[in-house]
Enzyme design. Sequence first.
Site, PDB file in Angstrom:
ATOM      1  CE1 TYR A   1      -3.263  -2.725  -0.009  1.00 52.82           C
ATOM      2  CE2 TYR A   1      -3.766  -2.344   2.391  1.00 52.82           C
ATOM      3  CZ  TYR A   1      -3.909  -2.893   1.127  1.00 52.82           C
ATOM      4  OH  TYR A   1      -5.111  -3.888   1.145  1.00 52.82           O
TER       5      TYR A   1
ATOM      6  CE  LYS B   1       0.540 -17.313  -3.056  1.00 50.77           C
ATOM      7  NZ  LYS B   1      -0.104 -18.474  -2.841  1.00 50.77           N
TER       8      LYS B   1
ATOM      9  CG  ASP C   1      -2.829 -19.600  -1.182  1.00 46.53           C
ATOM     10  OD1 ASP C   1      -1.948 -19.643  -0.132  1.00 46.53           O
ATOM     11  OD2 ASP C   1      -2.589 -20.282  -2.160  1.00 46.53           O
TER      12      ASP C   1
ATOM     13  CG  ASP D   1      -6.993  -4.083   4.168  1.00 50.66           C
ATOM     14  OD1 ASP D   1      -8.389  -4.247   4.793  1.00 50.66           O
ATOM     15  OD2 ASP D   1      -7.001  -3.460   3.030  1.00 50.66           O
TER      16      ASP D   1
ATOM     17  CG  ASP E   1     -12.385  -6.382   6.274  1.00 47.06           C
ATOM     18  OD1 ASP E   1     -11.684  -5.825   7.340  1.00 47.06           O
ATOM     19  OD2 ASP E   1     -12.950  -5.765   5.447  1.00 47.06           O
TER      20      ASP E   1
END
Length: 357
Positions: free
Chosen positions: A142, A188, A220, A244, A248
């Site tokens: 980001y 990852k 994943d 992020d 959620d």
Amino acid sequence: MKEYNISIIKGDGIGPEIVDEAIKVLDAVSYECNFHLNYKEYLMGGIAYDVTGNPLPQETITGVINSDACLFGAIGGAKWDKLPRDLRPESGLLRFRKELAVFANLRPAVIYDELVNASTLKAEVIEGVDLMVVRELIGGIYFGEPRANDGQTAYNTMVYTKDEIVRIAKVAFDLAMKRSRKLCSVDKANVLEVSQLWRDTVEEIAVDYPEVELSHMYVDNAAMQLVRNPRQFDVILTGNIFGDILSDTASMVVGSIGLLPSASTGEKTAIYEPIHGSAPDIAGQGIANPIATMESAAMMLRYSLGESKAADLIELSIKKALQDGYRTKDLASYDAKHVVTTAEMGEIVANYIHKLK
Ligand code: NAD
């Protein structure tokens, strides 16, 4: 008597309503636990733009940095959506986090037994869930440079320095030590160099925490496991973009967005806020659920002020109110005995604090 200086940012939409109820609860608990809170209110978001022409006045940054902790409501609303991007409330919020260098975002997801039916997942999957996502908040893709979009090709850059990984990993290991000493680091590393550095660095830090059981999971798989069997997790450590998304997902395990608190901590100060937004669709109607903000206030007492007994008392009182069937409108269809307003929920929890002390 101990005294603490708390900066308060109510913000827009339901922000003022929910923060007022959290303050009611803080007043009750500080009275019972024998400390004093000095509040000072600052403007931010749409309201700050309306009053000063700037969604993040310098006075707010300075005031928050000089306080012991900041309790934050929510900002934003359609009224300000047409402003140039840098004047919008949301830009102010991102700048706020960066200016305060709050690099660690802690998001607990805890199931209330009374509300197991409020989740879209089956009760037997979510019963007993009590996990904490530790997300790196001011680095990663980001914020990474270079970034560009020329209409034909676009790119962003995922960058982490070793120092950034070390400081967030330490926060997660320290938390794991205070909880059940289990830490899962999510990355990852099978395809990303930046994730390999993440994994190697977390391994190095783990040497200083021999009592913590460390595991690694690809992001994943972690997304799948969170929905399949969320009880397997205690502390989840991860970077900005993965955190992020995963936080959620974790929040939906719990059921209502109105229940989830967060803490963003750093080197200068910390911000405590519900994870939801300013909910303009229900603002001013007295139906917003203030529990996430009360829980955020409890986190503030525990992490910034060291008043853990007071934090426990707030959490116990919320639980008691739910056990006795008090619900705001968002949870009215889940075993409600009394549907109450935002302000009534504040009074009820404050009264339990006085009773349970
Ligand atoms: P939102 O979280 O404000 O609302 C989503 C839905 O959840 C709405 O139906 C709302 O009524 C409901 N809801 C949220 N909080 C609730 C509560 N405490 N009690 C009961 N119901 C609740 O998200 P949105 O609608 O996408 O965004 C609204 C505004 O908030 C936007 O301007 C957005 O940019 C801003 N926002 C701010 C923050 C923040 O201040 N940290 C975070 C997210 C969104």
